[in-house]
Design a protein around this motif. Structure first.
Motif, mmCIF file in Angstrom:
data_model
loop_
_atom_site.group_PDB
_atom_site.id
_atom_site.type_symbol
_atom_site.label_atom_id
_atom_site.label_comp_id
_atom_site.label_asym_id
_atom_site.label_seq_id
_atom_site.Cartn_x
_atom_site.Cartn_y
_atom_site.Cartn_z
ATOM 1 N N MET A 151 0.842 -1.211 0.095
ATOM 2 C CA MET A 151 0.126 0.014 0.034
ATOM 3 C C MET A 151 0.558 1.148 0.018
ATOM 4 S SD MET A 151 -3.329 -1.174 2.556
ATOM 5 C CE MET A 151 -4.638 -1.999 2.078
ATOM 6 N N MET A 164 2.342 4.552 1.220
ATOM 7 C CA MET A 164 2.447 5.037 2.538
ATOM 8 C C MET A 164 2.848 6.537 2.547
ATOM 9 S SD MET A 164 1.618 2.229 4.139
ATOM 10 C CE MET A 164 2.319 2.609 6.109
ATOM 11 N N SER A 210 -0.549 4.439 6.157
ATOM 12 C CA SER A 210 -1.174 4.408 4.495
ATOM 13 C C SER A 210 -1.971 5.574 4.180
ATOM 14 C CB SER A 210 -2.234 3.160 4.588
ATOM 15 O OG SER A 210 -3.051 3.090 5.519
ATOM 16 N N ILE A 261 -8.700 0.668 5.114
ATOM 17 C CA ILE A 261 -8.125 -0.370 4.210
ATOM 18 C C ILE A 261 -9.071 -1.652 4.523
ATOM 19 C CG2 ILE A 261 -5.838 0.491 4.267
ATOM 20 C CD1 ILE A 261 -5.223 -1.641 6.528
ATOM 21 N N TRP A 315 -6.040 1.338 9.260
ATOM 22 C CA TRP A 315 -5.200 1.887 8.372
ATOM 23 C C TRP A 315 -3.788 1.374 8.705
ATOM 24 C CZ3 TRP A 315 -7.719 4.272 12.369
ATOM 25 C CH2 TRP A 315 -7.090 4.584 13.369
ATOM 26 N N SER A 316 -2.816 1.079 7.897
ATOM 27 C CA SER A 316 -1.577 0.376 8.163
ATOM 28 C C SER A 316 -0.590 1.556 8.602
ATOM 29 C CB SER A 316 -1.086 -0.372 6.622
ATOM 30 O OG SER A 316 0.141 -0.771 6.760
#
Length: 206
Positions: A36, A38, A47, A52, A89-90
């Motif tokens: 993804m 970033m 992210s 997500i 979110w990542s």
């Protein structure tokens, strides 16, 4: 000595719920999340996509997290309403990068998911008891911290674990002491259902 007896009773507890969802995470999903886009997030990376779990590729992970939230609603909070994920979110921490202390607005529970292998050492999450400035700091003596006096608690994550905790808690992540990247997913939650009572004019349907 005039004290005949004494006891200490815990009035309230602050839960941290942890569950393993290894069966819901595939190698393909791990690569999908790591790929993804970033962007900068103060110290670490976050992210660009902040929803997500809405990606079709992550449905099994979203469903497993929902199962964990249902368990928490039923067995810990014991409420009729249903918790659900709002934003997700990542996060990526490079070497020597930490996560600043913060809490989450407009959320009831927040969560962390350690969806892939963690660096060694994995960098713990640190939770702070106090939510406001402490003008008088009565710190416990070294080696004598307990659930009544400890100002912080440190929790070390493991791969495939989900953590759930109150969104009002200030929390941070230790610096990544490894040369490997530290990956995680974070999410917020809210409730669906009816709050209050119709006759008390306190009803709110969500």
């Amino acid at each position: 000595m005039t004290v005949v007896s004494h006891e200490v009773l815990p009035l309230f507890a602050e839960p941290l719920f942890r569950a393993n969802i290894a069966g819901a995470i595939t190698p393909q999903q791990i690569e999908f999340i790591k790929a993804m886009k970033m962007v900068n997030n103060m110290e670490n990376l976050i992210s660009e996509n902040l929803y997500i779990f809405e990606e079709p590729e992550l449905k099994s992970i979203k469903d497993a997290v929902q199962e964990v939230l249902d368990m928490y609603s039923r067995d810990v909070l014991c409420i009729p309403q249903r918790l659900y994920v709002t934003q997700s979110w990542s996060l990526t921490n490079n070497s020597n990068v930490s996560m600043h202390g913060h809490s989450h607005s407009n959320s009831i529970l927040s969560g962390s998911l350690y969806y892939c292998d963690l660096p060694s050492p994995p960098a713990s999450m640190i939770f702070t008891r106090h939510v406001s400035y402490q003008q008088i700091d009565l710190a416990p003596e070294s080696g004598k911290r307990n659930i009544y006096n400890s100002p912080i608690n440190r929790i070390t994550p493991k791969q495939n674990e989900v953590f759930l905790f109150s969104s009002r808690l200030t929390h941070m992540v230790e610096p990544n002491a490894s040369s490997a990247l530290r990956h995680a997913i974070a999410f917020n939650t809210f409730v669906k259902g009816k709050l209050g009572n119709y006759r008390d004019v306190s009803e709110l349907v969500l």
